[in-house]
Write a protein that holds these residues in place. Sequence first.
Motif, PDB file in Angstrom:
ATOM      1  N   VAL A   1       0.836  -1.203   0.000  1.00 18.49           N
ATOM      2  CA  VAL A   1       0.000   0.000   0.000  1.00 18.49           C
ATOM      3  C   VAL A   1       0.869   1.251   0.000  1.00 18.49           C
ATOM      4  CG1 VAL A   1      -1.787   1.294   1.252  1.00 18.49           C
ATOM      5  CG2 VAL A   1      -1.887  -1.207   1.154  1.00 18.49           C
ATOM      6  N   ASN A   2       2.044   1.150   0.593  1.00 22.52           N
ATOM      7  CA  ASN A   2       2.929   2.303   0.724  1.00 22.52           C
ATOM      8  C   ASN A   2       3.986   2.367  -0.373  1.00 22.52           C
ATOM      9  OD1 ASN A   2       3.776   4.665   2.064  1.00 22.52           O
ATOM     10  ND2 ASN A   2       5.373   3.565   3.188  1.00 22.52           N
ATOM     11  N   LEU A   3       3.852   1.569  -1.428  1.00 25.14           N
ATOM     12  CA  LEU A   3       4.897   1.490  -2.439  1.00 25.14           C
ATOM     13  C   LEU A   3       4.317   1.603  -3.847  1.00 25.14           C
ATOM     14  CD1 LEU A   3       6.890  -1.480  -0.871  1.00 25.14           C
ATOM     15  CD2 LEU A   3       7.602   0.912  -0.880  1.00 25.14           C
ATOM     16  N   VAL A   4       4.953   2.429  -4.685  1.00 25.18           N
ATOM     17  CA  VAL A   4       4.608   2.504  -6.105  1.00 25.18           C
ATOM     18  C   VAL A   4       5.882   2.659  -6.919  1.00 25.18           C
ATOM     19  CG1 VAL A   4       2.293   3.474  -5.795  1.00 25.18           C
ATOM     20  CG2 VAL A   4       4.248   5.007  -6.022  1.00 25.18           C
ATOM     21  N   ALA A   5       5.924   2.031  -8.077  1.00 21.84           N
ATOM     22  CA  ALA A   5       7.010   2.285  -9.016  1.00 21.84           C
ATOM     23  C   ALA A   5       6.809   3.681  -9.590  1.00 21.84           C
ATOM     24  CB  ALA A   5       7.003   1.243 -10.122  1.00 21.84           C
ATOM     25  N   ALA A   6       7.901   4.438  -9.680  1.00 22.76           N
ATOM     26  CA  ALA A   6       7.776   5.837 -10.091  1.00 22.76           C
ATOM     27  C   ALA A   6       8.997   6.276 -10.895  1.00 22.76           C
ATOM     28  CB  ALA A   6       7.615   6.735  -8.863  1.00 22.76           C
TER      29      ALA A   6
END
Length: 265
Positions: free
Chosen positions: A194-199
């Motif tokens: 929930v606290n992680l996204v590829a960016a």
Amino acid sequence: MSASWTAYRRARRRSRQAWVLLALAAVSALATVAWFFTDGQFALAEPAAAGPVEAPVYDPAWMKPVVAVRQVPDATALSVLEGLPVKGRAPANNYEREAFGQAWLDADRNGCDTRNDILRRDLLEVAFTERSRCGVASGRFQDPYTSKTIDFRRGADSSREVQIDHVVALSDAWQKGAQQLTARQRQHLANDPVNLVAADGPANQQKGAADAATWLPKNKSFRCHYVARQVSVKAGYGLWVTQAEKDAMKRVLGTCPDQRTVLAR
């Protein structure tokens, strides 16, 4: 035949030729207009409506949940935001990344480290390294922060172009309640999908440890989901917000009052 009669006939012939050319031009113009509309060119010329953008969270086919400290309510992000404590920042001078455990642990115990889990979750056309079911070698994705399409290739330099961002930065979490968590709880916070996204790498570097009061994604259609994700993480790990941060979050969520919390399911 008199010269005047010859000139008259020549003028009439030229006049008929001119009218034929005009008629052909008119038919050609009508055909062009018909093609423009019937083949969809007009639709392409109109601006596309920009709807809200969300990012994936969890794929039960190969990911396992990371248990937060508290259950996040399945409710509007605005209502959950109102329940978060509002306080000032704690000191940051004693913050160390190691307080959240080794980077990219296999926190969900699915056999793959968190970085590769998130790359696999967020990228399309994923290819793995030879003889590996975890190591992501390549893929592509539309960066939620900038809306750019980015090709990922594993490598010492190219890997930096796609980074895994902590939506609630770990330094920010440290200053807003994470010091009171156990070491295991902080590990979960650092590795929770929930606290992680590829960016996009440069966008992630620009963000740094900023909260919503000082940084929001350039891609405005992603902001509601982004802020809802921050609210969900803070609710799940018992973190607080500053007044400036809460005000910024409310401004964003005020444009999408029906935005729900983001849950790992």
